[in-house]
Design a protein around this motif. Structure first.
Motif, short mmCIF file in Angstrom:
data_model
loop_
_atom_site.label_atom_id
_atom_site.label_comp_id
_atom_site.label_asym_id
_atom_site.label_seq_id
_atom_site.Cartn_x
_atom_site.Cartn_y
_atom_site.Cartn_z
N PRO A 114 -20.12 -28.93 43.48
CA PRO A 114 -19.90 -27.60 44.05
C PRO A 114 -18.68 -27.48 44.96
O PRO A 114 -18.19 -26.38 45.17
CB PRO A 114 -21.17 -27.34 44.86
N TYR A 116 -7.06 -14.97 35.55
CA TYR A 116 -8.29 -15.08 36.34
C TYR A 116 -9.48 -14.58 35.53
O TYR A 116 -10.58 -15.13 35.61
CB TYR A 116 -8.18 -14.24 37.62
N PHE A 117 -9.27 -13.50 34.78
CA PHE A 117 -10.40 -12.91 34.06
C PHE A 117 -10.90 -13.84 32.96
O PHE A 117 -12.08 -13.92 32.70
CB PHE A 117 -10.02 -11.55 33.48
N TYR A 126 -16.10 -25.38 43.55
CA TYR A 126 -16.25 -23.92 43.68
C TYR A 126 -15.58 -23.44 44.94
O TYR A 126 -14.96 -22.38 44.98
CB TYR A 126 -17.73 -23.52 43.70
N THR A 127 -15.75 -24.23 46.01
CA THR A 127 -15.12 -23.86 47.27
C THR A 127 -13.61 -23.78 47.09
O THR A 127 -12.96 -22.88 47.58
CB THR A 127 -15.47 -24.90 48.35
N PHE A 160 -12.07 -23.02 44.30
CA PHE A 160 -11.79 -21.80 43.54
C PHE A 160 -11.85 -20.56 44.44
O PHE A 160 -10.98 -19.69 44.40
CB PHE A 160 -12.79 -21.62 42.39
N VAL A 161 -12.93 -20.50 45.25
CA VAL A 161 -13.09 -19.33 46.14
C VAL A 161 -11.86 -19.23 47.04
O VAL A 161 -11.25 -18.17 47.18
CB VAL A 161 -14.38 -19.45 46.98
N MET A 200 -16.20 -26.12 33.63
CA MET A 200 -17.29 -25.56 34.43
C MET A 200 -18.51 -26.48 34.56
O MET A 200 -19.11 -26.54 35.63
CB MET A 200 -17.68 -24.16 33.94
N ASP A 210 -20.11 -27.34 38.10
CA ASP A 210 -21.51 -27.12 38.48
C ASP A 210 -22.13 -28.37 39.11
O ASP A 210 -23.01 -28.28 39.96
CB ASP A 210 -22.34 -26.69 37.26
N TYR A 226 -12.33 -17.34 34.97
CA TYR A 226 -13.51 -17.19 35.82
C TYR A 226 -14.56 -16.25 35.24
O TYR A 226 -15.69 -16.25 35.65
CB TYR A 226 -13.11 -16.67 37.21
N ARG A 227 -14.17 -15.38 34.32
CA ARG A 227 -15.13 -14.36 33.84
C ARG A 227 -15.26 -14.30 32.32
O ARG A 227 -15.99 -13.48 31.81
CB ARG A 227 -14.71 -12.97 34.35
N ARG A 228 -14.48 -15.09 31.62
CA ARG A 228 -14.50 -15.06 30.15
C ARG A 228 -14.25 -13.66 29.60
O ARG A 228 -14.91 -13.20 28.68
CB ARG A 228 -15.84 -15.56 29.60
#
Lengths: 198, 191
Positions: free
Chosen positions: B119, B82-83, B122-123, B125-126, B112, B116, B86-88
């Motif tokens: 969207p 995940y890191f 993104y839902t 992913f959330v 990504m 973008d 989603y967060r690099r």
């Protein structure tokens, strides 16, 4: 209220890591409300802020659940810069139907956002989904890391890890909650404390 | 219709045309059993649409003991970490193939920009992060609330299609049960 220096540093890291322009992030940040929550306040579904996310500036909370024999189990101490989501129904109820409850153990200074409002904002500017996801990843990581680290430790190691994982928490939290979290009796904790202070 | 595209379409619950766009940035991969696909401490922004095989997320302590935090077979879209995805940031766990695994690999750098523009992804992913969080929470509660036998029975039910491919030591670690106790539980259940 002016945006705090510590928050700015935090946002700066988030902006950089997630590649979101700082101005978008700041405007989302400022849309939150600054609040002071009194000690022993129940948050979440049945309490205050039923559908909100919270960024903690200061103070300590605990997450706990009550098992089917009526016994309370403390499972987490969110504090300092952790973002928690007491109001996200989906997050709080797991498949066994047990609800995770959240209460403040000290006075808590925090910033709060309504989730539905956040989601609407993110739909306008999809980049804002990134911090929402990032924050959840972080919460997940902290949860899992402590599980793993605690699973193979002696009582003394577990207590030391607790001090390291939750700096500053130990003096402000009743022993019975720490005891429940560490799955150690209060007597064992006292013994370990004596050993460490020698 | 292309089988890979259909797989992506189902995994993400999206239109076929969007799935085609995503498929174009994926590459088919196959990893042999026991391959450490992603090591903890490394920044890796890739994810996989898992089509075949069973994998696990685990960490090792200083003594080399392994702790399995997650086992996946049926799930269709998995970030190696995940890191990273989603967060690099550096991975905090290893992503390891238990059996041979096959799927379509994609990196966040390519993915990504598409997200973008769409969207609704993104839902997805959330929601998948929320589901994951719920699973962790639910496991946490079950360790306190349920007996080892009940936990093993739940596991056997949930992973019934792949359980024979998963080594007992991984199951024991995942369920926080001593390997010796797990053998005893299995014996009692079968008799």
């Amino acid at each position: 209220m002016k945006t705090r220096q510590s928050s700015l540093e935090y946002l700066d890291i988030v902006s950089d890591a997630l590649q979101i322009p700082m101005d978008s992030l700041l405007s989302a940040w400022r849309s939150g409300e600054d609040v002071v929550i009194p000690t022993s306040t129940e948050l979440g579904v049945n309490g205050l802020y039923p559908s909100h996310g919270i960024f903690i500036h200061s103070g300590i909370l605990r997450d706990y659940f009550i098992d089917n024999k009526g016994i309370e189990h403390t499972i987490r101490f969110p504090h300092k810069t952790s973002v928690i989501s007491p109001g996200l129904n989906d997050l709080k109820v797991n498949s066994s139907g047990i609800e995770i409850l959240t209460e403040t153990l000290t006075e808590v200074e925090a910033k709060i956002w309504d989730f539905n409002f956040m989601r609407e904002q993110a739909e306008q500017n999809p980049l804002l989904f990134r911090p929402i996801i990032a924050v959840m990843c972080e919460a997940m990581y902290i949860k899992q890391r402590n599980d793993v680290r605690f699973s193979a430790c002696t009582a003394k190691q577990r207590y030391l890890l607790f001090l390291e994982s939750f700096p500053g928490v130990v003096n402000q939290v009743p022993l019975k909650y720490i005891s429940s979290y560490l799955k150690m009796t209060p007597e064992t904790i006292s013994r370990v404390r004596t050993e460490i202070s020698k | 219709m292309d089988a890979h595209t259909l797989h992506i379409q189902q995994a993400l619950g999206i239109d076929y045309s969007l799935a085609e766009e995503i498929k174009a940035i994926c590459r088919p991969v196959r990893y042999a059993a026991k391959t450490i696909v992603q090591r903890s401490g490394v920044v890796d922004t890739k994810a996989i649409f898992l089509q075949k095989g069973v994998c696990k997320y685990s960490v090792f302590d200083k003594q080399g003991n392994e702790y399995v935090s997650r086992i996946d077979g049926a799930e269709r879209f998995l970030a190696y970490g995940y890191f990273g995805f989603y967060r690099r940031e550096k991975a905090v766990a290893n992503f390891i193939a238990i059996t041979e695994i096959e799927g379509l690999e994609v990196s966040a750098d390519n993915f990504m920009p598409i997200v973008d523009r769409n969207p609704e992804l993104y839902t997805f992913f959330v929601d998948s992060v929320i589901r994951r969080f719920m699973k962790i929470q639910s496991k946490e509660v079950s360790i306190i609330q349920k007996s080892s036998t009940e936990r093993y029975q739940d596991f056997r039910e949930r992973y019934k299609d792949v359980i024979h491919d998963i080594p007992l030591k991984d199951i024991a670690s995942y369920l926080s049960i001593q390997p010796g106790s797990l053998s005893r539980i299995r014996k009692n259940l079968s008799s």
